[in-house]
Design a protein around this motif. Structure first.
Motif, PDB file in Angstrom:
ATOM      1  N   VAL A 160       0.830  -1.209   0.000  1.00  0.00           N
ATOM      2  CA  VAL A 160       0.000   0.000   0.000  1.00  0.00           C
ATOM      3  C   VAL A 160       0.862   1.256   0.000  1.00  0.00           C
ATOM      4  O   VAL A 160       0.501   2.272  -0.622  1.00  0.00           O
ATOM      5  N   ILE A 161       2.026   1.216   0.658  1.00  0.00           N
ATOM      6  CA  ILE A 161       2.909   2.383   0.692  1.00  0.00           C
ATOM      7  C   ILE A 161       3.651   2.538  -0.634  1.00  0.00           C
ATOM      8  O   ILE A 161       3.669   3.623  -1.238  1.00  0.00           O
ATOM      9  N   ALA A 162       4.267   1.455  -1.114  1.00  0.00           N
ATOM     10  CA  ALA A 162       5.047   1.528  -2.351  1.00  0.00           C
ATOM     11  C   ALA A 162       4.159   1.774  -3.564  1.00  0.00           C
ATOM     12  O   ALA A 162       4.596   2.373  -4.553  1.00  0.00           O
TER      13      ALA A 162
ATOM     14  N   TRP B  63      11.034   0.192  -3.146  1.00  0.00           N
ATOM     15  CA  TRP B  63      10.807  -1.085  -2.475  1.00  0.00           C
ATOM     16  C   TRP B  63      10.344  -2.140  -3.476  1.00  0.00           C
ATOM     17  O   TRP B  63       9.729  -1.823  -4.509  1.00  0.00           O
ATOM     18  N   ARG B  64      10.625  -3.387  -3.141  1.00  0.00           N
ATOM     19  CA  ARG B  64      10.229  -4.504  -4.007  1.00  0.00           C
ATOM     20  C   ARG B  64       9.595  -5.600  -3.165  1.00  0.00           C
ATOM     21  O   ARG B  64       9.825  -5.689  -1.960  1.00  0.00           O
ATOM     22  N   ARG B  65       8.824  -6.436  -3.828  1.00  0.00           N
ATOM     23  CA  ARG B  65       8.301  -7.623  -3.145  1.00  0.00           C
ATOM     24  C   ARG B  65       9.460  -8.520  -2.746  1.00  0.00           C
ATOM     25  O   ARG B  65      10.503  -8.543  -3.399  1.00  0.00           O
ATOM     26  N   TRP B  66       9.285  -9.265  -1.655  1.00  0.00           N
ATOM     27  CA  TRP B  66      10.322 -10.208  -1.220  1.00  0.00           C
ATOM     28  C   TRP B  66      10.553 -11.215  -2.344  1.00  0.00           C
ATOM     29  O   TRP B  66       9.640 -11.915  -2.763  1.00  0.00           O
TER      30      TRP B  66
ATOM     31  N   ARG C 138      17.382  -0.795   3.499  1.00  0.00           N
ATOM     32  CA  ARG C 138      17.471  -0.956   2.046  1.00  0.00           C
ATOM     33  C   ARG C 138      17.706  -2.427   1.688  1.00  0.00           C
ATOM     34  O   ARG C 138      17.108  -2.955   0.740  1.00  0.00           O
ATOM     35  N   ALA C 139      18.556  -3.105   2.458  1.00  0.00           N
ATOM     36  CA  ALA C 139      18.810  -4.519   2.202  1.00  0.00           C
ATOM     37  C   ALA C 139      17.552  -5.353   2.384  1.00  0.00           C
ATOM     38  O   ALA C 139      17.308  -6.321   1.643  1.00  0.00           O
ATOM     39  N   TYR C 140      16.725  -4.967   3.344  1.00  0.00           N
ATOM     40  CA  TYR C 140      15.499  -5.706   3.661  1.00  0.00           C
ATOM     41  C   TYR C 140      14.386  -5.394   2.665  1.00  0.00           C
ATOM     42  O   TYR C 140      13.772  -6.296   2.080  1.00  0.00           O
ATOM     43  N   TYR C 141      14.128  -4.106   2.426  1.00  0.00           N
ATOM     44  CA  TYR C 141      12.970  -3.705   1.622  1.00  0.00           C
ATOM     45  C   TYR C 141      13.233  -3.722   0.117  1.00  0.00           C
ATOM     46  O   TYR C 141      12.293  -3.837  -0.665  1.00  0.00           O
ATOM     47  N   THR C 142      14.481  -3.607  -0.280  1.00  0.00           N
ATOM     48  CA  THR C 142      14.791  -3.535  -1.706  1.00  0.00           C
ATOM     49  C   THR C 142      15.503  -4.779  -2.216  1.00  0.00           C
ATOM     50  O   THR C 142      15.199  -5.270  -3.309  1.00  0.00           O
ATOM     51  N   ASP C 143      16.450  -5.300  -1.418  1.00  0.00           N
ATOM     52  CA  ASP C 143      17.297  -6.385  -1.893  1.00  0.00           C
ATOM     53  C   ASP C 143      16.911  -7.764  -1.376  1.00  0.00           C
ATOM     54  O   ASP C 143      17.569  -8.749  -1.711  1.00  0.00           O
TER      55      ASP C 143
END
Length: 256
Positions: free
Chosen positions: A72-74, A82-85, A126-131
């Motif tokens: 909802v935020i992205a 941000w990306r999906r896991w 960033r490592a968590y939400y993007t990578d």
């Protein structure tokens, strides 16, 4: 422990932020604050305090809650990046305590100070939400730290091996259970500023911990960050002017 930190590096204003790394709302607030600081050329330091959701709730921060809030935020703010896991499900972090402990340990002036600690916090998010990296893992935390210019990753590794940061996280959790901290994120700054989840108007429909409902972001007003930064820097400039004014007569008398 007070809710508002007083530490400063080089006279830069400090904002104390209570949050959990796995909280998308906190990550949004921090992103907004840092981007505003860059855009306005008004530097700020963040004194990170842990609001460990897994200790409050007695369970890992559920992936389905994080996924729904990220979506909802992205969806509204794609510039976040941000990306999906995308990594295997079994690599999803079951705990964020080691990451939050590392952020606290990095505050040691010989490791990174407030600047390095904030840099590490941003890099772990960033490592968590993007990578899609498992920032629960010691090796991942140190790899991320090694990419932070103001963090001595070698000294951080030694400090974490001694248990640095753990006592601070638990002490902050005890403080956060009091009435002053409303949730993640809660921001405090000099001059009486305090704001829980600034700029965001949202609601969960249903009980997220029971797997019910979805989040809804009705509005997001990023202007809060610029307003806060201008206020802090005006106060800092006034303080310096006052100090200069009060010292001038003494200097003149001593040389007369």
């Amino acid at each position: 422990m007070t809710v508002l930190g007083t530490a400063r590096d080089d006279g830069t204003p400090v904002v104390t932020v209570w949050s959990d790394i796995s909280c998308p709302w906190a990550t949004l607030a921090l992103h907004t604050l840092h981007r505003a600081a860059e855009r306005l050329a008004l530097p700020v330091l963040v004194d990170h305090r842990a609001f460990p959701l897994e200790l409050f709730n007695g369970v890992p921060n559920p992936k389905y809650i994080v996924d729904a809030e990220v979506a909802v935020i992205a969806g509204r703010l794609p510039e976040l990046g941000w990306r999906r896991w995308s990594a295997p499900e079994w690599t999803y972090p079951v705990t964020l305590l080691p990451a939050m402990e590392a952020v606290q340990a990095a505050k040691d002036p010989e490791i990174g100070g407030l600047r390095g600690s904030d840099e590490l916090d941003a890099a772990l998010r960033r490592a968590y939400y993007t990578d899609s990296r498992c920032v629960s893992m010691h090796a991942v935390i140190l790899d991320v730290a090694g990419q932070c210019p103001h963090v001595d990753a070698g000294r951080l590794a030694e400090a974490l091996a001694r248990g640095a940061g753990r006592a601070e996280v638990y002490e902050q959790w005890r403080t956060a259970r009091g009435p002053e901290i409303q949730g993640s994120p809660h921001l405090f700054a000099p001059g009486g500023y305090r704001a829980h989840n600034p700029g965001a108007v949202y609601a969960w429909h249903g009980d997220p911990l029971k797997g019910d409902g979805f989040p809804r972001l009705d509005d997001y007003r990023p202007e809060w960050a610029g307003e806060l930064l201008r206020r802090l820097h005006r106060a800092e400039d006034s303080s310096r002017s006052g100090e200069a004014g009060s010292s001038r007569p003494t200097s003149e008398r001593s040389t007369g």
